[in-house]
Design an enzyme around this catalytic site. Structure first.
Site, PDB file in Angstrom:
ATOM      1  CB  SER A  94      -0.944   0.021   1.209  1.00 21.67           C
ATOM      2  OG  SER A  94      -1.633  -1.198   1.308  1.00 21.67           O
ATOM      3  NE  ARG A  95       2.731   2.732  -5.229  1.00 25.12           N
ATOM      4  CZ  ARG A  95       2.731   1.531  -5.819  1.00 25.12           C
ATOM      5  NH1 ARG A  95       2.942   0.427  -5.122  1.00 25.12           N
ATOM      6  NH2 ARG A  95       2.538   1.431  -7.120  1.00 25.12           N
ATOM      7  CG  MET A  96       1.627   1.983   4.019  1.00 22.95           C
ATOM      8  SD  MET A  96       1.259   3.693   4.380  1.00 22.95           S
ATOM      9  CE  MET A  96       1.433   3.640   6.140  1.00 22.95           C
TER      10      MET A  96
END
Ligand SMILES: Cc1cc2nc3c(=O)[nH]c(=O)nc-3n(C[C@H](O)[C@H](O)[C@H](O)COP(=O)(O)O)c2cc1C
Length: 212
Positions: free
Chosen positions: A190-192
């Site tokens: 999740s693009r974390m």
């Protein structure tokens, strides 16, 4: 076929724990590099080198890392090439490694300095004969005037050095990039993504996490 704007993957990378990572980023780099070598990535030592020209244009290109020691990162090139001329005027550079298969990126910023002729010669003599001739034959980054110019130049030097030791050209050698910062990036779900930057503080390194 997917449209360019729809090309994306969700990364799965393992978390980078700042308590466990090495206090010295060069040691951390070596650890990551070994992993890249183990995973059989094609040319894990390929890195993007960016330099700044006299008129403040950024020039980027790929070069190969040929050594890493406690002082920094070494690559070899023609000192009279565009990059060589850029570095002569402004030796601030950046290096970027992207290992897509590992979902990892490393960004190094620092200053480039010529290594000694002795060290350059040691590496130069270890290269295949054809690469040594090519180093003499190529006026790297200069304009080619006619179709066979490069080929003729190669043949000229092949003939000149036939049955002789090929000396290190004066215009060719290594640069050592002494790092001022090194950032390690791991792709996450999740693009974390996980970003850790080491900043040089006199002789020690400050470790800082960054928002992705
Ligand atoms: C995978 C790869 C590795 C390369 N390695 C080097 C290298 O180690 N040294 C070098 O001078 N050029 C290398 N090149 C060529 C450079 O990308 C570039 O074309 C050349 O150095 C001229 O750059 P300049 O005109 O900006 O100085 C490599 C290119 C590729 C694609």
């Amino acid at each position: 076929m997917k449209r360019i704007q729809n090309l994306r993957i969700d990364y799965s990378g393992k978390s980078l724990d700042t308590n466990k990572i090495n206090k010295n980023p060069i040691e951390e780099f070596k650890k990551w590099f070994k992993e890249a070598q183990r995973k059989d990535i094609l040319e894990p030592n390929a890195m993007t080198l960016s330099t700044l020209s006299a008129n403040k244009n950024i020039n980027s290109r790929t070069v190969l890392l040929k050594g890493v020691n406690n002082k920094g990162f070494i690559f070899f090139t023609n000192y009279e090439s565009r990059k060589g001329n850029d570095i002569k005027l402004n030796n601030t550079v950046s290096l970027v490694f992207l290992w897509k298969e590992l979902e990892k990126q490393i960004i190094i910023k620092g200053t480039a300095k010529k290594i000694s002729k002795k060290e350059s010669d040691k590496y130069f003599q270890s290269r295949p004969r054809s690469s040594r001739i090519a180093a003499w034959a190529s006026k790297q980054s200069k304009k080619i005037s006619y179709k066979n110019e490069l080929k003729e130049s190669f043949l000229k030097y092949e003939e000149k050095f036939r049955n002789k030791k090929i000396p290190l050209p004066n215009f060719w050698g290594g640069f050592l990039v002494e790092p001022k910062s090194i950032e390690f990036w791991i792709g996450k779900k999740s693009r974390m993504h996980d970003r850790t930057i080491y900043l040089k503080n006199l002789k020690s390194w400050k470790i800082q996490k960054l928002y992705p």
